[in-house]
Each structure stands twice: as structure tokens, then as C-alpha cells.
Design an enzyme around this catalytic site. Structure first.
Site, PDB file in Angstrom:
ATOM      1  N   LYS A   1      -9.953   1.611  -6.289  1.00  0.00           N
ATOM      2  CA  LYS A   1      -9.943   1.893  -4.858  1.00  0.00           C
ATOM      3  C   LYS A   1      -9.462   3.320  -4.595  1.00  0.00           C
ATOM      4  O   LYS A   1      -8.489   3.782  -5.194  1.00  0.00           O
ATOM      5  CB  LYS A   1      -9.015   0.902  -4.143  1.00  0.00           C
ATOM      6  CG  LYS A   1      -9.201   0.831  -2.639  1.00  0.00           C
ATOM      7  CD  LYS A   1      -8.370  -0.310  -2.061  1.00  0.00           C
ATOM      8  CE  LYS A   1      -8.609  -0.503  -0.579  1.00  0.00           C
ATOM      9  NZ  LYS A   1      -7.842  -1.633  -0.022  1.00  0.00           N
ATOM     10  N   GLU A  14      -6.521  -3.347  -7.148  1.00  0.00           N
ATOM     11  CA  GLU A  14      -7.867  -2.767  -7.067  1.00  0.00           C
ATOM     12  C   GLU A  14      -7.817  -1.368  -7.668  1.00  0.00           C
ATOM     13  O   GLU A  14      -7.699  -0.368  -6.971  1.00  0.00           O
ATOM     14  CB  GLU A  14      -8.332  -2.731  -5.612  1.00  0.00           C
ATOM     15  CG  GLU A  14      -8.420  -4.109  -4.980  1.00  0.00           C
ATOM     16  CD  GLU A  14      -8.759  -4.053  -3.511  1.00  0.00           C
ATOM     17  OE1 GLU A  14      -9.887  -4.429  -3.151  1.00  0.00           O
ATOM     18  OE2 GLU A  14      -7.905  -3.623  -2.716  1.00  0.00           O
ATOM     19  N   GLU A  60      -2.578   1.955  -2.370  1.00  0.00           N
ATOM     20  CA  GLU A  60      -3.787   1.178  -2.110  1.00  0.00           C
ATOM     21  C   GLU A  60      -4.282   0.441  -3.362  1.00  0.00           C
ATOM     22  O   GLU A  60      -4.968  -0.570  -3.262  1.00  0.00           O
ATOM     23  CB  GLU A  60      -4.902   2.086  -1.579  1.00  0.00           C
ATOM     24  CG  GLU A  60      -4.699   2.556  -0.153  1.00  0.00           C
ATOM     25  CD  GLU A  60      -4.863   1.422   0.853  1.00  0.00           C
ATOM     26  OE1 GLU A  60      -5.803   0.626   0.701  1.00  0.00           O
ATOM     27  OE2 GLU A  60      -4.035   1.310   1.765  1.00  0.00           O
ATOM     28  N   GLU A  75      -4.358 -11.236   5.795  1.00  0.00           N
ATOM     29  CA  GLU A  75      -3.855 -10.356   4.747  1.00  0.00           C
ATOM     30  C   GLU A  75      -2.417  -9.998   5.051  1.00  0.00           C
ATOM     31  O   GLU A  75      -2.081  -9.647   6.189  1.00  0.00           O
ATOM     32  CB  GLU A  75      -4.631  -9.024   4.684  1.00  0.00           C
ATOM     33  CG  GLU A  75      -6.040  -9.078   4.160  1.00  0.00           C
ATOM     34  CD  GLU A  75      -6.647  -7.670   4.112  1.00  0.00           C
ATOM     35  OE1 GLU A  75      -5.884  -6.677   4.062  1.00  0.00           O
ATOM     36  OE2 GLU A  75      -7.884  -7.572   4.150  1.00  0.00           O
TER      37      GLU A  75
END
Length: 306
Positions: A265, A262, A271, A208
């Protein structure tokens, strides 16, 4: 790479020719570690059942298990061994690779790179894991984020150094090696820790890396321009097909996080904004890929031409 084993996703990849890494979530580690039959059933239900139409080529056992809390640490190695043994019995171990990804929380100190070692509370779990991975030929998988390193150390790190932009860089006083970007330094820190642990020949793969395109008020570096700069320059860096200063002959293997934002999330706004695409299929910022919005209001598709 997906982070679970959602059957609708596994079916969606069928016939595409795209290679897939499925995830065994952290919450499943205890059960799979404790019972070899459960590991076998998991592999049969979530890997074997979809081969060969879906090209499953890896299983990530947990994610960032070591280095933070010890909630799942004691179950990681057992889960790794049971899943590998299940693959072996099914004659799939040559086809499907077993790995687990680590965050930089496993390291005691990562600068200069040559000083990096594993944390004392991590070593007891890490060394047996590395020993097993060395036996089956698995790499050390690292989730490396110059974005996070910069956010935590704004006073010490030049943002240009984190974004692959021109900068004076940094020197390692022990190895005399020069670093012109932070990602290379993070990878070589992992190599140094592996060497200290006795596994210096193990390959490091970045599973990642990415940059947030939007953030909270205290996340000023999380902008679409910085995210575009990071991922565009990362592509240029990888196109050179070269290694790091410490391992110049080992061509980097890097996975970008993530395909899409996302949006559900929890945590800071950053994030939810690491994606190249938004949840509706439109692009977050332009680095040469094209988004595709479905005409249907309740569904969206992502089109990525390689």
C-alpha cells in the site's frame, strides 16, 4: 470483509462457514450505476456464482466515497439501487445486505458528539442514500479511527483516551454524557449526525477500526505496544456487550482493520502496518491469536481460531 471480488478469495472461503462481505470498488461505481444490466451481471458473476458454498452475506458498495473528492459521489446511490434491485430479482435481498462505509470526512464537526452534523457538500448525496437504506433496513457503516484522530489532534487528545486506558475522559455539555474513550465518542457523533438528518433510529456499525503498529518518524504513536493495547482493550470493551453513552441498549458491532499488513500500500509507513498479522503469516504483535507460517517459501496461510 474483502475490498474487491477476487474469485480466488471467494473460492478459498468455500466450505469454511465463514461469512463474507465482498466489495464493489469505487472504480466500478460509474458503470454499475449507469446500467442495471451491468449490475445484474456483476451480482451473478461475483455473488450468485459462489452461493451457497461461500457464505456471502453482504456487498459493500464503494468505500469512503463521500466526503473527500466528488469523483464518485454522484454514482453511489445509483449503484446501490441497481445492485439491490439485482439481488431482489434473484431473490437474494433477504440474504445479502447492501451497505457502504463512510470515513469521518463526511462530518462537519465531531466534538462534542452532540454537535456533529454532515458536511454541507455531503448532505445532497447522503440524505437520499440514508432514505434508501432506511427503506431496505441497512445500517450506517462508519470507519472510525481513534489513531487518526489522535495523530491529527495530539495537543487536544490524551492518548490514553484513544487507547481505552484510564483517563479523565470527556463530557458532552449538551447531553451531559461522559465518555471514557474516543471510539464511543466517534460513534455517538455519527448518531448525532444521523438524528440531525432525520434518521436517528438507524444503527451505526463500525466497519473499520484499528491502530498502526509501525510508522514514520512523525508517527510516534504508531507502535506495536500501542496497537496491542488498542486492539486488546477493544476486545475487552466489546465483550461487555453494551452500547455507547447515547445508545446504551444498542450493542456495538465492530470490525477490526485489518487481518494482515498491506505491504504494497502507498502512503505513510503506518498505512502498511494496521494488520494483526504480517504478510508471511507471522503475528505483528500478540493479542491472543497465533500466526502460522507455511513450510513453502512461496505461500503462506493464516490460521485464526475463534
Amino acid at each position: 470483509r474483502i475490498y474487491d471480488f477476487d474469485h480466488s478469495v471467494l473460492k478459498a472461503f468455500s466450505g469454511t462457514g465463514l461469512e463474507l462481505v465482498v466489495g464493489l470498488p469505487n472504480d466500478n461505481l460509474r458503470d454499475v450505476s449507469a446500467n442495471a444490466d451491468h449490475a445484474m451481471n456483476w451480482v451473478k458473476d461475483n455473488v450468485l456464482a459462489y452461493l451457497p458454498d461461500t457464505h456471502i452475506r453482504g456487498i459493500a458498495i464503494g468505500n469512503e466515497v463521500l466526503g473527500s473528492s466528488d469523483e464518485f459521489s454522484g454514482f453511489l446511490l445509483g449503484a446501490v439501487k441497481n445492485v439491490y434491485n439485482a439481488l431482489d430479482k434473484l431473490k437474494l435481498s433477504h440474504l445479502v445486505q447492501i451497505t457502504t462505509a463512510h470515513s469521518q470526512a463526511v462530518f462537519a464537526d465531531s466534538f462534542p458528539p452532540s454537535s456533529c452534523v454532515f458536511k454541507d457538500n455531503v448532505v445532497q448525496y447522503m440524505k437520499p442514500l440514508l432514505e434508501f437504506f432506511s427503506q431496505i433496513g441497512s445500517p450506517f457503516c462508519l470507519n472510525a479511527y481513534p489513531f487518526l484522530a489522535y495523530m491529527y489532534n495530539k495537543d487536544q487528545i490524551d492518548i490514553n483516551y484513544a487507547l481505552f486506558l484510564p483517563t479523565k475522559g470527556a463530557d458532552d455539555p449538551k447531553t451531559k454524557l461522559h465518555y471514557d474513550n474516543l471510539l464511543d465518542a466517534q460513534i455517538d457523533a455519527a448518531y448525532a449526525a444521523l438524528e440531525d438528518a432525520g434518521y436517528g433510529k438507524m444503527e451505526v456499525i463500525v466497519t473499520e477500526t484499528g491502530w498502526a503498529s509501525h510508522g514514520d518518524e512523525n508517527e510516534a504513536a504508531a507502535t506495536a505496544n500501542n496497537a496491542r493495547t488498542y486492539n486488546y482493550n477493544l476486545r475487552k470493551r466489546l465483550a461487555k456487550m453494551k452500547g455507547t453513552p447515547l445508545r446504551p441498549k444498542s450493542v456495538l458491532k465492530v470490525y477490526v482493520f485489518a487481518i494482515f499488513n498491506e505491504n504494497l500500500k502507498p502512503g505513510p509507513t503506518s498505512e502498511r502496518n494496521f494488520g494483526l498479522f504480517k504478510p508471511d503469516g507471522s503475528i505483528s504483535y500478540d493479542i491472543g491469536f497465533h500466526g502460522f507460517k507455511s513450510s513453502s517459501a512461496d505461500s503462506s496461510l493464516l490460521s485464526l481460531k475463534v
